[in-house]
Structure formats: C-alpha cells, structure tokens
Write a protein that holds these residues in place. Structure first.
Motif, PDB file in Angstrom:
ATOM      1  N   ALA A   6      -0.025 -12.695   5.766  1.00  0.00           N
ATOM      2  CA  ALA A   6       0.026 -11.680   4.703  1.00  0.00           C
ATOM      3  C   ALA A   6      -1.316 -10.986   4.499  1.00  0.00           C
ATOM      4  N   GLY A   7      -2.290 -11.271   5.369  1.00  0.00           N
ATOM      5  CA  GLY A   7      -3.594 -10.599   5.280  1.00  0.00           C
ATOM      6  C   GLY A   7      -4.543 -11.324   4.346  1.00  0.00           C
ATOM      7  N   ALA A   8      -5.837 -11.012   4.484  1.00  0.00           N
ATOM      8  CA  ALA A   8      -6.873 -11.729   3.735  1.00  0.00           C
ATOM      9  C   ALA A   8      -6.770 -11.512   2.227  1.00  0.00           C
ATOM     10  N   VAL A  47     -10.304  -2.049  -3.157  1.00  0.00           N
ATOM     11  CA  VAL A  47     -10.060  -2.472  -1.783  1.00  0.00           C
ATOM     12  C   VAL A  47      -8.639  -2.036  -1.448  1.00  0.00           C
ATOM     13  N   VAL A  48      -8.466  -1.542  -0.218  1.00  0.00           N
ATOM     14  CA  VAL A  48      -7.136  -1.083   0.182  1.00  0.00           C
ATOM     15  C   VAL A  48      -6.611  -1.933   1.338  1.00  0.00           C
ATOM     16  N   GLY A  49      -5.303  -1.973   1.451  1.00  0.00           N
ATOM     17  CA  GLY A  49      -4.650  -2.675   2.558  1.00  0.00           C
ATOM     18  C   GLY A  49      -3.336  -1.972   2.843  1.00  0.00           C
ATOM     19  N   GLY A  50      -2.760  -2.221   3.987  1.00  0.00           N
ATOM     20  CA  GLY A  50      -1.495  -1.579   4.345  1.00  0.00           C
ATOM     21  C   GLY A  50      -0.316  -2.355   3.775  1.00  0.00           C
ATOM     22  N   ALA A  51       0.543  -1.694   2.984  1.00  0.00           N
ATOM     23  CA  ALA A  51       1.757  -2.312   2.454  1.00  0.00           C
ATOM     24  C   ALA A  51       2.936  -1.694   3.196  1.00  0.00           C
ATOM     25  N   ILE A  74       0.310   1.628   0.698  1.00  0.00           N
ATOM     26  CA  ILE A  74      -1.039   1.077   0.505  1.00  0.00           C
ATOM     27  C   ILE A  74      -1.083   0.124  -0.695  1.00  0.00           C
ATOM     28  N   PHE A  75      -1.785  -0.986  -0.543  1.00  0.00           N
ATOM     29  CA  PHE A  75      -2.212  -1.761  -1.718  1.00  0.00           C
ATOM     30  C   PHE A  75      -3.561  -1.197  -2.126  1.00  0.00           C
ATOM     31  N   ASN A  76      -3.737  -0.946  -3.384  1.00  0.00           N
ATOM     32  CA  ASN A  76      -5.050  -0.481  -3.837  1.00  0.00           C
ATOM     33  C   ASN A  76      -5.443  -1.341  -5.032  1.00  0.00           C
ATOM     34  N   GLY A 115      -8.480   3.332  10.320  1.00  0.00           N
ATOM     35  CA  GLY A 115      -9.232   4.460  10.876  1.00  0.00           C
ATOM     36  C   GLY A 115      -9.200   4.522  12.395  1.00  0.00           C
ATOM     37  N   MET A 116      -8.526   3.550  13.058  1.00  0.00           N
ATOM     38  CA  MET A 116      -8.301   3.556  14.511  1.00  0.00           C
ATOM     39  C   MET A 116      -9.572   3.413  15.344  1.00  0.00           C
ATOM     40  N   PHE A 117     -10.687   3.085  14.712  1.00  0.00           N
ATOM     41  CA  PHE A 117     -11.925   2.803  15.461  1.00  0.00           C
ATOM     42  C   PHE A 117     -11.724   1.422  16.079  1.00  0.00           C
ATOM     43  N   VAL A 152      -2.539 -16.978  10.469  1.00  0.00           N
ATOM     44  CA  VAL A 152      -2.887 -16.267  11.714  1.00  0.00           C
ATOM     45  C   VAL A 152      -3.562 -14.913  11.487  1.00  0.00           C
ATOM     46  N   ASP A 153      -3.893 -14.574  10.252  1.00  0.00           N
ATOM     47  CA  ASP A 153      -4.388 -13.216   9.965  1.00  0.00           C
ATOM     48  C   ASP A 153      -5.905 -13.190   9.785  1.00  0.00           C
ATOM     49  N   ALA A 154      -6.421 -12.072   9.264  1.00  0.00           N
ATOM     50  CA  ALA A 154      -7.873 -11.886   9.136  1.00  0.00           C
ATOM     51  C   ALA A 154      -8.515 -12.915   8.205  1.00  0.00           C
ATOM     52  N   GLY A 164       3.537  -3.125   9.970  1.00  0.00           N
ATOM     53  CA  GLY A 164       2.338  -2.784  10.763  1.00  0.00           C
ATOM     54  C   GLY A 164       1.069  -3.065   9.975  1.00  0.00           C
ATOM     55  N   GLY A 165       1.188  -3.195   8.652  1.00  0.00           N
ATOM     56  CA  GLY A 165       0.043  -3.566   7.809  1.00  0.00           C
ATOM     57  C   GLY A 165      -1.141  -2.632   8.005  1.00  0.00           C
ATOM     58  N   GLY A 166      -2.319  -3.207   8.057  1.00  0.00           N
ATOM     59  CA  GLY A 166      -3.550  -2.423   8.199  1.00  0.00           C
ATOM     60  C   GLY A 166      -3.536  -1.536   9.433  1.00  0.00           C
ATOM     61  N   ILE A 226       5.317 -14.813   7.326  1.00  0.00           N
ATOM     62  CA  ILE A 226       5.139 -14.133   6.034  1.00  0.00           C
ATOM     63  C   ILE A 226       4.194 -12.963   6.244  1.00  0.00           C
ATOM     64  N   GLY A 227       4.719 -11.737   6.181  1.00  0.00           N
ATOM     65  CA  GLY A 227       3.904 -10.538   6.378  1.00  0.00           C
ATOM     66  C   GLY A 227       4.151  -9.929   7.757  1.00  0.00           C
ATOM     67  N   GLY A 228       4.694  -8.712   7.768  1.00  0.00           N
ATOM     68  CA  GLY A 228       4.943  -8.002   9.032  1.00  0.00           C
ATOM     69  C   GLY A 228       3.852  -6.984   9.287  1.00  0.00           C
ATOM     70  N   GLN A 275      -2.057 -20.567  -2.812  1.00  0.00           N
ATOM     71  CA  GLN A 275      -2.373 -21.084  -4.158  1.00  0.00           C
ATOM     72  C   GLN A 275      -1.103 -21.206  -5.009  1.00  0.00           C
ATOM     73  N   ARG A 276      -0.271 -20.176  -4.948  1.00  0.00           N
ATOM     74  CA  ARG A 276       0.984 -20.224  -5.719  1.00  0.00           C
ATOM     75  C   ARG A 276       1.842 -21.408  -5.311  1.00  0.00           C
ATOM     76  N   SER A 277       1.707 -21.806  -4.035  1.00  0.00           N
ATOM     77  CA  SER A 277       2.536 -22.891  -3.511  1.00  0.00           C
ATOM     78  C   SER A 277       1.881 -24.257  -3.707  1.00  0.00           C
TER      79      SER A 277
HETATM   80  C1  LIG Z   1      -7.695   1.938   5.190  1.00  0.00           C
HETATM   81  C2  LIG Z   1      -8.126   0.979   6.264  1.00  0.00           C
HETATM   82  C3  LIG Z   1      -8.967   1.433   7.280  1.00  0.00           C
HETATM   83  C4  LIG Z   1      -9.367   0.567   8.303  1.00  0.00           C
HETATM   84  N1  LIG Z   1     -10.062   1.062   9.371  1.00  0.00           N
HETATM   85  C5  LIG Z   1     -10.217   0.295  10.477  1.00  0.00           C
HETATM   86  C6  LIG Z   1     -10.687   0.854  11.692  1.00  0.00           C
HETATM   87  O1  LIG Z   1     -10.960   2.061  11.793  1.00  0.00           O
HETATM   88  N2  LIG Z   1     -10.822   0.030  12.768  1.00  0.00           N
HETATM   89  C7  LIG Z   1     -10.481  -1.299  12.714  1.00  0.00           C
HETATM   90  O2  LIG Z   1     -10.612  -1.996  13.724  1.00  0.00           O
HETATM   91  N3  LIG Z   1     -10.041  -1.865  11.564  1.00  0.00           N
HETATM   92  C8  LIG Z   1      -9.866  -1.095  10.464  1.00  0.00           C
HETATM   93  N4  LIG Z   1      -9.326  -1.632   9.330  1.00  0.00           N
HETATM   94  C9  LIG Z   1      -9.095  -3.099   9.268  1.00  0.00           C
HETATM   95  C10 LIG Z   1      -7.864  -3.627  10.016  1.00  0.00           C
HETATM   96  O3  LIG Z   1      -6.858  -2.667  10.091  1.00  0.00           O
HETATM   97  C11 LIG Z   1      -7.376  -4.901   9.300  1.00  0.00           C
HETATM   98  O4  LIG Z   1      -8.424  -5.843   9.279  1.00  0.00           O
HETATM   99  C12 LIG Z   1      -6.177  -5.566   9.971  1.00  0.00           C
HETATM  100  O5  LIG Z   1      -5.136  -4.640  10.155  1.00  0.00           O
HETATM  101  C13 LIG Z   1      -5.695  -6.751   9.141  1.00  0.00           C
HETATM  102  O6  LIG Z   1      -4.611  -7.390   9.784  1.00  0.00           O
HETATM  103  P1  LIG Z   1      -3.870  -8.636   9.081  1.00  0.00           P
HETATM  104  O7  LIG Z   1      -2.774  -9.023   9.994  1.00  0.00           O
HETATM  105  O8  LIG Z   1      -4.874  -9.630   8.704  1.00  0.00           O
HETATM  106  O9  LIG Z   1      -3.281  -8.065   7.727  1.00  0.00           O
HETATM  107  P2  LIG Z   1      -2.310  -6.813   7.496  1.00  0.00           P
HETATM  108  O10 LIG Z   1      -2.217  -5.979   8.724  1.00  0.00           O
HETATM  109  O11 LIG Z   1      -2.756  -6.172   6.249  1.00  0.00           O
HETATM  110  O12 LIG Z   1      -0.890  -7.478   7.294  1.00  0.00           O
HETATM  111  C14 LIG Z   1      -0.486  -8.166   6.138  1.00  0.00           C
HETATM  112  C15 LIG Z   1       0.946  -7.775   5.818  1.00  0.00           C
HETATM  113  O13 LIG Z   1       1.475  -8.681   4.869  1.00  0.00           O
HETATM  114  C16 LIG Z   1       2.253  -7.975   3.933  1.00  0.00           C
HETATM  115  N5  LIG Z   1       2.312  -8.797   2.718  1.00  0.00           N
HETATM  116  C17 LIG Z   1       1.318  -9.079   1.843  1.00  0.00           C
HETATM  117  N6  LIG Z   1       1.766  -9.900   0.875  1.00  0.00           N
HETATM  118  C18 LIG Z   1       3.068 -10.171   1.155  1.00  0.00           C
HETATM  119  C19 LIG Z   1       4.077 -10.958   0.532  1.00  0.00           C
HETATM  120  N7  LIG Z   1       3.846 -11.665  -0.594  1.00  0.00           N
HETATM  121  N8  LIG Z   1       5.326 -10.982   1.080  1.00  0.00           N
HETATM  122  C20 LIG Z   1       5.609 -10.270   2.210  1.00  0.00           C
HETATM  123  N9  LIG Z   1       4.677  -9.505   2.829  1.00  0.00           N
HETATM  124  C21 LIG Z   1       3.429  -9.472   2.319  1.00  0.00           C
HETATM  125  C22 LIG Z   1       1.541  -6.648   3.782  1.00  0.00           C
HETATM  126  O14 LIG Z   1       2.396  -5.639   3.292  1.00  0.00           O
HETATM  127  C23 LIG Z   1       1.067  -6.383   5.212  1.00  0.00           C
HETATM  128  O15 LIG Z   1       2.000  -5.625   5.953  1.00  0.00           O
HETATM  129  C24 LIG Z   1      -8.953  -0.802   8.270  1.00  0.00           C
HETATM  130  C25 LIG Z   1      -8.122  -1.265   7.239  1.00  0.00           C
HETATM  131  C26 LIG Z   1      -7.688  -0.384   6.261  1.00  0.00           C
HETATM  132  C27 LIG Z   1      -6.775  -0.898   5.180  1.00  0.00           C
END
Ligand SMILES: Cc1cc2nc3c(=O)[nH]c(=O)nc-3n(C[C@H](O)[C@H](O)[C@H](O)COP(=O)(O)OP(=O)(O)OC[C@H]3O[C@@H](n4cnc5c(N)ncnc54)[C@H](O)[C@@H]3O)c2cc1C
Length: 572
Positions: A287-289, A95-99, A77-79, A109-111, A536-538, A102-104, A27-29, A297-299
């Motif tokens: 699906a990320g933190a 708070v923002v996240g990648g939608a 982006i999720f915002n 910021g690639m640091f 398996v995520d953050a 590749g997600g986040g 769940i979550g790519g 919770q929904r489940s």
């Molecule tokens: C703007 C920004 C800047 C950052 N800068 C840095 C940096 O410079 N250096 C660094 O090391 N880290 C940085 N980070 C943090 C880092 O990128 C994240 O901590 C990391 O990518 C999180 O990985 P994850 O696998 O936990 O979640 P994510 O990579 O967010 O993956 C979760 C995925 O699940 C999907 N998803 C969510 N809900 C559902 C659902 N119900 N059904 C299907 N799919 C779903 C989402 O679309 C997303 O693709 C940054 C993050 C952001 C957002």
C-alpha cells in the motif's frame, strides 16, 4: 473498438463478484503491488487477489501523457498534510501519492534513474544479505527495457547511457525526441565547476552529471507504468482478480499462531459494508510507504504505546512500524530565468564536491549524541537502528561515489537543491483518534543540525553554479528574496522558512532490518514476529537511496516476487 480495461472480466467492483479465498492477497494495486501480482500469476498455478482503493485510468490523457503535458485529476491522488513542523518555522508540509491502479507510477514525474551501488550496499550492511547492488541489478534489468536516444539527441547533447544495465522487461526506459536547449547551458555550468559526467549511471555510478531516461514508451510516447506494463498483459489470466475502489481495513491473524489468514475491506465510498477474504498462502502488503504502516498498526502490529493509545489490541509490539520515515527535502533558490526547461538530466553530487567543509561536517556529525535530535520515542532498538544508519551516512559523506545533493536540471523560476541522505527522522502513524482516517505524516525535516549545515553549503554551491559563465549566458538573475543572504544564520533562516519536506519520495517506514535493529521485515520481506505476511513496497527500504524511487521500487518488487514464489508454505 478495442476492449478497454474497464470491460475486462478480472476487474471486480464489488465483494460479491469475488472468490472466498485466494492463495495470495496483495494490498494495494500500485507500483509494487501490480509487479508482484503479475509474477505470482504467471505460471497459472496460484490465485491472486489485488485490492486497490483507487480508480482505474482507462487511458485517460491526464495519466498517460508525460507529466509536463497534463494536470492530474485530484481523484487519483492522496494529498496529505503534516502537523506543523517545528524545525520549519511551524509550517505544515504536503505529501502526495497515487490513489489509482498503478499507484505512484501512474502520476509520477517519469524521471527513471537508479541510486549508486553504495546506496544499496548499505542496505545489505544493515543486516540484509542478498540486497546489495549486484544482487539487485538482475531485478533492475528484469523490470526494464531500454531504447537508445535518437541520433540528434545522442550526438547533439552528448547523452551517455549504459544500455547493458537494462533487460527485456515491461517498463520502457527511453529518451524523448526533444530536449530544451537551455539544458545545455546548465549542464555546461556544472562542467565549468569541474563536475564529471557519469558514463554508467544505471550500473551503480549514479554520481556526477547523469542522463536518465524517462519511463516512457519510445514509440507512442505515453507513460510506461505498472498498469499497462504489469497489469494489462496479465489481466486475462483467470487466476488474477483486481478489486478496485475498495479500501483494506485490517489484516486478520490467527490468535494462536499469529498467522495472517486474510484481510477485511470495504468500498471507499460506502463505509457500511465490511467484507473479509482469506489468503491461503500469504498476505502481501503493497500500500506504499504512506499507508502500509498504518494498515499494520490497525491490525495490531506496531509500537505498543501507540496502539494502546488508539485502543487497538496489541498482537505484536514492533516498535519500527511507521518509524524511520525518510524523504528527500529540498530547498529552492529564487532565480529568474528567461525560459522553462524540463529534462532528463541531473547532477548528483557527493559532499566532497559540494563543499570544502566536508571534513568538518563529518566531525560535527560524528560528535553528535545520536539520540539528541530524534523524536523522544526513538529508544531501544529504534535508537540502535538509527546509530547503524548514521554511521553509514557519515561514511558516505566522505565518499566520492555516493551523492548527498541532487540538482535536477529542470529549472523554472527557481533552482532546486535536494538533500539525498537526511539524518533527520520522522514517522507515519495512524491517528489514534481516527485510525481509519488519514495517517499522520510527520517529517521532522531539518531537526538534525547537520542536515541544516549541509543544506546551507548546498545553497552556496547553487549560487556559485548559477554564476557560472554558461548560466550567465542565459541571463540568470537571482531573485530579490535571496539577494544579500550569505551568512550561515541568514541562510539557515531562509531554509527554515522555505524548505519543502517531500520530493514525493516517502519511504523507509517498514524498514528491512533485523528486529534487534528496529526492523519490521527481514531480508525475506516477511514481517518479524508474525507469519504469512510480507511487505514489498517503498516502505521496506532501510535507507533512502540517492535517486528518484520508482526504478528501485520495481526492482524490489521483482525480487520480492521471486522470494515469495520460492518459499514453501511451511516457511511462511
Ligand atoms: C507526484 C509524484 C511524482 C514522482 N516523481 C517520480 C519520478 O519522477 N521518478 C521516480 O522514479 N519516482 C517518482 N516518484 C516516486 C515513485 O513513483 C514512488 O516511490 C513509487 O511509485 C512508490 O511505489 P509503491 O509501490 O511503494 O507505492 P504506490 O505505487 O503508491 O502504491 C500503493 C498503492 O496502494 C493503494 N492503497 C493505499 N492504501 C490502501 C488501502 N488501505 N487499501 C487498498 N489500497 C490502498 C494506493 O492507492 C496505491 O495505488 C513520484 C511520486 C509521486 C507521487
């Protein structure tokens, strides 16, 4: 013309294009999901479906160019906006996240740095054998591939690095061929304050002044992230399907065995059609933190009182789901600089470096009643969890090998100071009135007075740093908003009016800890109390490390893949 990702057969855009069941459903790519999917499909014996609600970037320049070059499309982006934060003068926080596939990793910021050994050793100390720094280092290596800086950069900037801490993995870690000259002055100002340079920042010594590579291809200079690095090389595998633009609603469990047997999902833009798909071996939540706790919770897996309030049948009362929420809150001291600089450098400072008051801060923190500043529902195992974490954080205050403060050397109009180990705790829960809408992201930043006190000392440290001769050579002038602000009370009110809750590092909301310590997953990453389901995520981090999170997320996911592959069906 080259085949673009959109044309590849393994991409699915609708439910009818899929199989009825897969060995694994992820769940979550995003960052972790694509990492695990690659490894699980590698030997061709297991089938994997990844369901991602976001879009596919198709080499869009707004994604693949380094962050300072581009504007990210709001669609990727999720915002989310928090409720008013009581300790921040009632201000809401974003708070923002990648939608996106590749997600986040596609928008960050690639640091590309790592925490110090103590950060991960603390994970092991919280009931997680096999999760200390030495255990994780092989996985940090497995995910990465390092290219040394070009000679001009290395010699001109005295860049230190530890190439042996990287491996032959898919994520490229490299230094850009250009750095802004202003960085040298800021760097020197730290040296003038007595801060030392780490020569092994990726090998566990992530304190002092550090150079960090970017997650960037050393040749094309494009972003190196989970989509091109983990998905592209695997996308032609017939046992790997990626469904995009679909949102997972629920995980289904067998009523008698509590075994997760599948998931239901629907198109993001069509709320009508709900489809189910079966998992023969394991459902893997990635699906990320921000979103993983809400899906649990929904489940029906989560705090009983919350689920009841939302009218959700309680499958297992697991109080830790969505709790223990951490991020890196930061303050900004207004300064006017005659230049803009972005860089690959930062100072990661132990409390002992930041302030001579460190011993009295330790006393203050130790004297706290642990429950005094927590949200009221932190009782029972959640309180036990917090006590265990608090003890480790306070121990870290006295350590010279673990950072409490980050100063990114990338100043624009302000100097940032980031709190790396907050004592305050928030939560990310589903909204009981709308469980399928956005989760409620409640930071509770600065609710613990020790966090405020440390930030106050950080503010003073930043002011001293900006007054150092090298920074003064740059013509740094403090902005009007903070001139004259000097007593504890004045600084505190400035912090409460100005601190930002998220450094884009939401984490720890499905913490890996024993159930008796309020944990959600064990060291095998399986969710307590149910079968066939892992995270398996953050969200699995029990304590946020003093680093930007992506490198750690890749390492966790690489280890997760080995754990998942290593278990027999009967273990799950
Ligand atoms: C703007 C920004 C800047 C950052 N800068 C840095 C940096 O410079 N250096 C660094 O090391 N880290 C940085 N980070 C943090 C880092 O990128 C994240 O901590 C990391 O990518 C999180 O990985 P994850 O696998 O936990 O979640 P994510 O990579 O967010 O993956 C979760 C995925 O699940 C999907 N998803 C969510 N809900 C559902 C659902 N119900 N059904 C299907 N799919 C779903 C989402 O679309 C997303 O693709 C940054 C993050 C952001 C957002």
């Amino acid at each position: 013309s080259p085949v673009k990702h959109r044309d590849i057969a393994s991409i699915k855009r609708s439910a009818d294009a899929m199989d009825e069941s897969y060995d694994y459903i992820i769940i979550g790519g995003g960052t972790s999901g694509l990492t695990v999917a690659n490894r699980l499909t590698e030997d061709g014996t297991k089938t994997v479906l990844v369901i991602e609600c976001g879009v596919l970037d198709n080499d869009d320049p707004s994604i693949i160019f380094p962050p300072w070059d581009r504007h990210i499309d709001a669609q990727a982006i999720f915002n989310l906006t928090s409720p008013p934060q009581p300790a921040l003068d009632g201000r809401t926080q974003n708070v923002v996240g990648g939608a996106i596939v590749g997600g986040g990793s596609a928008v960050n910021g690639m640091f590309f740095d790592r925490g110090s050994a103590e950060d991960y050793d603390n994970w092991a100390k919280l009931g997680n054998p096999g999760w200390g720094f030495e255990d994780l280092l092989p996985y940090f290596r497995k995910a990465t591939n390092f290219t040394s800086p070009i000679r001009d950069i290395e010699e001109g900037w005295n860049v230190t690095y530890d190439a042996e801490a990287y491996g032959n993995g898919p994520i490229q870690a490299s230094f850009p061929p250009f750095l802004y000259p202003g960085i040298k002055y800021q760097w020197r100002s730290f040296l003038e304050m007595g801060v030392e340079t780490s020569s092994r920042p990726a090998s566990g010594d992530a304190y002092g002044l550090i150079w960090a590579p970017s997650s960037e291809d050393p040749v094309s200079r494009e972003r190196s992230f989970a989509r091109p690095s983990y998905y592209d090389p695997a996308k032609a595998r017939p046992n790997y399907h990626l469904l995009i633009g679909h949102k997972v609603l629920n995980i289904s469990f067998a009523a008698d065995t509590f075994r997760a047997y599948g998931v239901s999902f629907q198109p993001v833009n069509d709320t009508g059609t709900v489809t189910s798909v079966k998992a023969e071996r394991e459902v893997v939540l990635a699906a990320g933190a921000l979103h993983s706790p809400q899906i649990l919770q929904r489940s029906g897996v989560g705090p009983k009182s919350l689920l009841e309030k939302a009218g959700i049948e309680v499958r297992i009362d697991l109080p830790g789901v969505g709790q223990n929420f951490q991020d890196h809150p930061y303050g900004a001291m207004p300064y006017t600089w005659p230049f803009t600089s972005l860089s690959n450098a930062a100072a990661f400072l132990p409390l002992k470096t930041v302030t001579e008051a460190w011993a009295s801060i330790i006393d203050q923190a130790k004297a706290q009643d642990p429950s005094a500043y927590l949200p009221p529902h932190y009782t029972g195992t959640l309180l036990e969890s917090y006590k265990a974490q608090q003890a480790l954080i306070i121990e870290g205050y006295g350590s010279k090998k673990s950072a409490i403060m980050e100063v990114p050397i990338n100043v624009k109009a302000t100097a940032l100071f980031v709190l790396e180990k907050p004592l305050s705790r928030g939560s990310i829960n589903l909204n009981p009135d709308n469980p399928y809408g956005d989760p409620i992201v409640d930071f509770q930043s600065l609710s613990n007075p020790t966090d405020v006190r440390i930030l106050t000392e950080m503010f003073r440290y930043i002011r001293k740093w900006l007054a150092m001769p090298s920074n003064q050579q740059l013509g740094a002038v403090e902005g009007n908003a903070s001139v004259g602000v000097s007593t504890d009370a004045e600084i505190e009110s400035m912090l409460r009016a100005g601190v930002t809750s998220s450094f884009a590092h939401p984490s720890c909301t499905n913490a890996m800890m024993p159930e008796s310590l309020g944990g959600v997953v064990g060291p095998d990453l399986l969710v307590h109390g149910v079968k066939g389901l892992s995270v398996v995520d953050a969200s699995i981090m029990p304590l946020i490390p003093s680093t930007h999170l992506s490198a750690t997320v890749y390492a966790v996911a690489e280890k997760a893949a080995d754990l998942i592959k290593g278990r027999a069906l009967t273990d799950v």
